[in-house]
Design a protein around this motif. Sequence first.
Motif, PDB file in Angstrom:
ATOM      1  N   SER A  77       0.818  -1.218   0.000  1.00 61.38           N
ATOM      2  CA  SER A  77       0.000   0.000   0.000  1.00 61.38           C
ATOM      3  C   SER A  77       0.853   1.270   0.000  1.00 61.38           C
ATOM      4  O   SER A  77       0.368   2.348  -0.350  1.00 61.38           O
ATOM      5  CB  SER A  77      -0.933  -0.003   1.212  1.00 61.38           C
ATOM      6  N   LEU A  78       2.131   1.157   0.415  1.00 61.07           N
ATOM      7  CA  LEU A  78       3.016   2.313   0.441  1.00 61.07           C
ATOM      8  C   LEU A  78       3.736   2.530  -0.893  1.00 61.07           C
ATOM      9  O   LEU A  78       4.361   3.570  -1.086  1.00 61.07           O
ATOM     10  CB  LEU A  78       4.068   2.140   1.549  1.00 61.07           C
ATOM     11  N   ALA A  96      12.504   3.680  -4.051  1.00 62.14           N
ATOM     12  CA  ALA A  96      13.218   3.585  -2.769  1.00 62.14           C
ATOM     13  C   ALA A  96      13.122   4.894  -1.997  1.00 62.14           C
ATOM     14  O   ALA A  96      12.896   4.894  -0.778  1.00 62.14           O
ATOM     15  CB  ALA A  96      14.677   3.203  -3.006  1.00 62.14           C
ATOM     16  N   ASN A  97      13.275   6.018  -2.695  1.00 63.68           N
ATOM     17  CA  ASN A  97      13.186   7.319  -2.019  1.00 63.68           C
ATOM     18  C   ASN A  97      11.784   7.576  -1.478  1.00 63.68           C
ATOM     19  O   ASN A  97      11.633   8.139  -0.386  1.00 63.68           O
ATOM     20  CB  ASN A  97      13.586   8.438  -2.981  1.00 63.68           C
ATOM     21  N   SER A  98      10.764   7.175  -2.209  1.00 63.06           N
ATOM     22  CA  SER A  98       9.393   7.370  -1.726  1.00 63.06           C
ATOM     23  C   SER A  98       9.121   6.525  -0.490  1.00 63.06           C
ATOM     24  O   SER A  98       8.407   6.956   0.422  1.00 63.06           O
ATOM     25  CB  SER A  98       8.391   7.029  -2.828  1.00 63.06           C
ATOM     26  N   LEU A  99       9.711   5.331  -0.433  1.00 62.37           N
ATOM     27  CA  LEU A  99       9.539   4.485   0.755  1.00 62.37           C
ATOM     28  C   LEU A  99      10.258   5.073   1.962  1.00 62.37           C
ATOM     29  O   LEU A  99       9.744   5.052   3.089  1.00 62.37           O
ATOM     30  CB  LEU A  99      10.054   3.069   0.469  1.00 62.37           C
ATOM     31  N   LYS A 100      11.478   5.619   1.734  1.00 65.63           N
ATOM     32  CA  LYS A 100      12.252   6.177   2.854  1.00 65.63           C
ATOM     33  C   LYS A 100      11.633   7.458   3.401  1.00 65.63           C
ATOM     34  O   LYS A 100      11.969   7.879   4.508  1.00 65.63           O
ATOM     35  CB  LYS A 100      13.690   6.421   2.404  1.00 65.63           C
ATOM     36  N   LYS A 101      10.721   8.056   2.639  1.00 63.07           N
ATOM     37  CA  LYS A 101      10.011   9.227   3.153  1.00 63.07           C
ATOM     38  C   LYS A 101       8.935   8.846   4.161  1.00 63.07           C
ATOM     39  O   LYS A 101       8.442   9.701   4.905  1.00 63.07           O
ATOM     40  CB  LYS A 101       9.379  10.005   1.990  1.00 63.07           C
ATOM     41  N   GLN A 102       8.571   7.572   4.195  1.00 65.62           N
ATOM     42  CA  GLN A 102       7.619   7.107   5.190  1.00 65.62           C
ATOM     43  C   GLN A 102       8.291   7.114   6.567  1.00 65.62           C
ATOM     44  O   GLN A 102       9.402   6.607   6.716  1.00 65.62           O
ATOM     45  CB  GLN A 102       7.140   5.682   4.854  1.00 65.62           C
ATOM     46  N   PRO A 103       7.648   7.688   7.583  1.00 62.11           N
ATOM     47  CA  PRO A 103       8.299   7.800   8.895  1.00 62.11           C
ATOM     48  C   PRO A 103       8.600   6.458   9.548  1.00 62.11           C
ATOM     49  O   PRO A 103       9.443   6.389  10.442  1.00 62.11           O
ATOM     50  CB  PRO A 103       7.292   8.607   9.716  1.00 62.11           C
ATOM     51  N   ASN A 120      12.480  -6.661  -6.696  1.00 58.65           N
ATOM     52  CA  ASN A 120      12.897  -7.096  -5.363  1.00 58.65           C
ATOM     53  C   ASN A 120      13.054  -5.865  -4.479  1.00 58.65           C
ATOM     54  O   ASN A 120      13.787  -4.937  -4.836  1.00 58.65           O
ATOM     55  CB  ASN A 120      14.224  -7.847  -5.416  1.00 58.65           C
ATOM     56  N   ILE A 121      12.364  -5.851  -3.355  1.00 63.64           N
ATOM     57  CA  ILE A 121      12.396  -4.702  -2.451  1.00 63.64           C
ATOM     58  C   ILE A 121      12.833  -5.178  -1.067  1.00 63.64           C
ATOM     59  O   ILE A 121      12.263  -6.125  -0.515  1.00 63.64           O
ATOM     60  CB  ILE A 121      11.014  -4.019  -2.357  1.00 63.64           C
ATOM     61  N   GLU A 122      13.863  -4.530  -0.530  1.00 65.15           N
ATOM     62  CA  GLU A 122      14.318  -4.797   0.831  1.00 65.15           C
ATOM     63  C   GLU A 122      14.111  -3.531   1.665  1.00 65.15           C
ATOM     64  O   GLU A 122      14.543  -2.454   1.265  1.00 65.15           O
ATOM     65  CB  GLU A 122      15.793  -5.182   0.845  1.00 65.15           C
ATOM     66  N   ILE A 123      13.438  -3.680   2.805  1.00 65.40           N
ATOM     67  CA  ILE A 123      13.194  -2.522   3.661  1.00 65.40           C
ATOM     68  C   ILE A 123      13.646  -2.818   5.083  1.00 65.40           C
ATOM     69  O   ILE A 123      13.680  -3.967   5.522  1.00 65.40           O
ATOM     70  CB  ILE A 123      11.702  -2.115   3.677  1.00 65.40           C
ATOM     71  N   TYR A 163       2.068   5.178  12.821  1.00 65.07           N
ATOM     72  CA  TYR A 163       2.634   3.882  13.195  1.00 65.07           C
ATOM     73  C   TYR A 163       1.537   2.879  13.542  1.00 65.07           C
ATOM     74  O   TYR A 163       1.573   1.733  13.084  1.00 65.07           O
ATOM     75  CB  TYR A 163       3.583   4.046  14.381  1.00 65.07           C
ATOM     76  N   THR A 164       0.569   3.296  14.341  1.00 65.70           N
ATOM     77  CA  THR A 164      -0.492   2.364  14.753  1.00 65.70           C
ATOM     78  C   THR A 164      -1.382   1.960  13.587  1.00 65.70           C
ATOM     79  O   THR A 164      -1.919   0.854  13.567  1.00 65.70           O
ATOM     80  CB  THR A 164      -1.348   2.987  15.865  1.00 65.70           C
ATOM     81  N   SER A 165      -1.536   2.848  12.588  1.00 68.08           N
ATOM     82  CA  SER A 165      -2.349   2.479  11.424  1.00 68.08           C
ATOM     83  C   SER A 165      -1.661   1.401  10.594  1.00 68.08           C
ATOM     84  O   SER A 165      -2.331   0.562   9.974  1.00 68.08           O
ATOM     85  CB  SER A 165      -2.628   3.714  10.558  1.00 68.08           C
ATOM     86  N   LEU A 166      -0.329   1.414  10.574  1.00 76.06           N
ATOM     87  CA  LEU A 166       0.412   0.403   9.831  1.00 76.06           C
ATOM     88  C   LEU A 166       0.700  -0.838  10.667  1.00 76.06           C
ATOM     89  O   LEU A 166       0.907  -1.920  10.125  1.00 76.06           O
ATOM     90  CB  LEU A 166       1.727   0.990   9.319  1.00 76.06           C
ATOM     91  N   ASN A 167       0.745  -0.671  11.998  1.00 71.47           N
ATOM     92  CA  ASN A 167       1.044  -1.794  12.911  1.00 71.47           C
ATOM     93  C   ASN A 167      -0.017  -1.855  14.016  1.00 71.47           C
ATOM     94  O   ASN A 167       0.276  -1.588  15.183  1.00 71.47           O
ATOM     95  CB  ASN A 167       2.434  -1.624  13.534  1.00 71.47           C
ATOM     96  N   PRO A 168      -1.269  -2.184  13.659  1.00 68.08           N
ATOM     97  CA  PRO A 168      -2.348  -2.121  14.657  1.00 68.08           C
ATOM     98  C   PRO A 168      -2.203  -3.119  15.802  1.00 68.08           C
ATOM     99  O   PRO A 168      -2.762  -2.911  16.879  1.00 68.08           O
ATOM    100  CB  PRO A 168      -3.607  -2.417  13.824  1.00 68.08           C
TER     101      PRO A 168
END
Length: 283
Positions: A77-78, A96-103, A120-123, A163-168
């Motif tokens: 979704s990100l 990759a830059n758009s993902l790293k902008k996520q807090p 292939n995506i590694e985060i 954070y809670t919306s992504l990790n409920p």
Amino acid sequence: MPGIISVSRTDLAQRRQKLRRERQMRIIQAIWRTFAITSFAGGLLWLAVQPVWVLKSSKQVAIKSGNQSLSDETTQSLLVLSYPQSLWRIEPAAIANSLKKQPTIAEAIVRRRLFPPGLNIEIQERVPVAVTQTPSGQNQGPNKKVTIGLLDASGAWMPLEKYTSLNPTKKLPNLRVIGLPKQYCLYWTQLHQAISQSPVKVMEIDCQNPTNLILKTELGNVHLGVPGPQVSEQIKVLAQMRPLTAKLNSGQIEYIDLKNPEFPLVQMNQEKQKLTSKTPKNI
């Protein structure tokens, strides 16, 4: 005349003919090189535009997480991706830059995958270690507003709602930090590392007073003074004072002064002492 070598017309003709042959061979080789390079480039172009090199769905995106806190669906979704899309039009660095902008994401690496076609995506996700309470605005009264967030071990701040919306289902850390980030971020990494390794439990870090960092611990309140590079030594001295709990009730200690770790002081609660002294010994 002596010293002069005569050259016959036949030798000159043979030399000119040899030079012509060499020149013709160089021209033929250049034509073949040009033809080979053009054919190779054309083949690559033809291969690239084939339907097989198309990202058709999210199933072609392989995601690997460093700590497995985010689900694949959440990470998908990100991603700023539309389907179908040519694999060659995708810019891995931009994703990759758009993902790293996520807090909640510290690092991201994106690579194209040719066989089978995909990404292939590694985060590496941020792991919160403390809940922060930052005062908002100028209101300092009892009804003052506070902004709730999260800190990771490096000092990066995350909005609690994001954070809670992504990790409920994730449990929030027990450690609480109160105050403005500029008052604790400079030495946060050093302070958190010392606290996490200390046998003395720390429940709260109060940074509201820039001249006195206060820890709420199982031994009572601890005054560290102005935050500085000595915080690690201060936490070590605090651990050495742990036997105090066997000799004194934590309620008798008003605070422990570790502003100078070489000369720690214990400030006793005067009111508690007065009440103790007024209590009859036979009770």
